[in-house]
Design an enzyme around this catalytic site. Sequence first.
Site: not given
Ligand SMILES: *Cc1c(COP(=O)(O)O)cnc(C)c1O
Length: 425
Positions: A239, A279, A317, A321, A349
Amino acid sequence: MHHFTYQHGRLFAEDVDIAALADEVGTPFYVYSTATLERHYKVFAKAVGAPKSRVFFAMKANSNLAVLSTLARLGAGADTVSEGEIRRALAAGMPANAIVFSGVGKSDAELAFAVDAGIYQINIETEGELHALSRIATAKGKRQNAVFRINPDIGAGGHAKITTGSDDNKFGISLSEAERLYTVAANLPGVRILGLATHIGSQIHMLDELQLAFGRLRELTERLSSLGHRVERIDLGGGLGIPYEMAEAVEHGPGLIEDYAAMVAKTFADLDLELAYEPGRLIVGNAGILVTRALTLNPRAGKTILVVDAAMNDLIRPAMYDAFHDIWPIREPVRGGPERLYDVVGPICETGDTFATARTLPETQPGDLIALMTAGAYGAAMSSTYNSRLLVPEVLVRGAEWAIVRPRPSYEELIKLDRLPGWLS
Ligand SMILES: *Cc1c(COP(=O)(O)O)cnc(C)c1O
């Protein structure tokens, strides 16, 4: 920090001239930089103290075998979310005991595959999944290592569609249910619960929410331990956000790694735990770009619509998003040269097929090449053949070497995926 730089007036990926690559490969195409991938992984792994703590690359961000194999050689494991991803990780040379299986819903077939493969850990998201896993493993005479994915009721992330930690999101077991499920699991022969996992969102730039979530996990760990439950692993998910503005990326490196690692250490250091990380974006985001060619111009009052040969099916993306991608011309812009205001769009389109709105760019003509930067994560991995467009090829660069690590399929291959039923053939 990344290895896409201007040399001799043109954009290079490491020591490879992207314009020359475009002539060989055709546009659009993705380019990944080995040096960038390796650097990001090493910086992260060092900061969090691997190998004592474990790093599982969240391969949904980029599941190309060559990317996985590059990371596997550095000691990375894989965080997977489907049988297909487990199979890819194995095919890329990841050992089974370096694979974690996460995901909101896992079918019986997927659980059985994971148990047979002997993977390191399954992150259980529901009580039903706990029972299913135990039943499946027991039938095979096995006991599968697992952790509970906890929903700490703290959401975070760069967009509502990638926030996963709120109680009303679909992810994980609520804090209040964890104790009861530990007790349930203690009587199930097919699972061995070793700890907890969490993942509260993606493209997170402030550590506050992560810190709050990890604090809740720590409290839960202490509560469970005092009740005699075994909590020896905590998987902190992924994340961490990355800069999508390239100037920032060059200055600040891939993200907030050091601060994050220090925060985690402060939260958990005095507990005897194995910490794991997942990550995704942080490792691959700035290690990839999407190269596309300008097809045509459509002048409007006050701006010019620049139509390029990549589209939302190649990089979704921005459409999905509202994501920002920096755009760099492949020919190095001259200082003080002419600039224009552009909407950069794909040929599909749908108004959503827009990469950038009202963006100031050096004057661009049909035939010119541009790069959508920071496209290594959730780029090719989320691509589709919408509009019967061919999947975009992927190229991996290493120094002056390059290789096509996923070729562009042919139209015959695309079309023959379908079958006509007897009554139509
Ligand atoms: C998507 C996901 C990640 C990776 O998220 P990033 O934002 O790309 O680092 C890690 N763990 C789980 C369970 C996920 O669903």
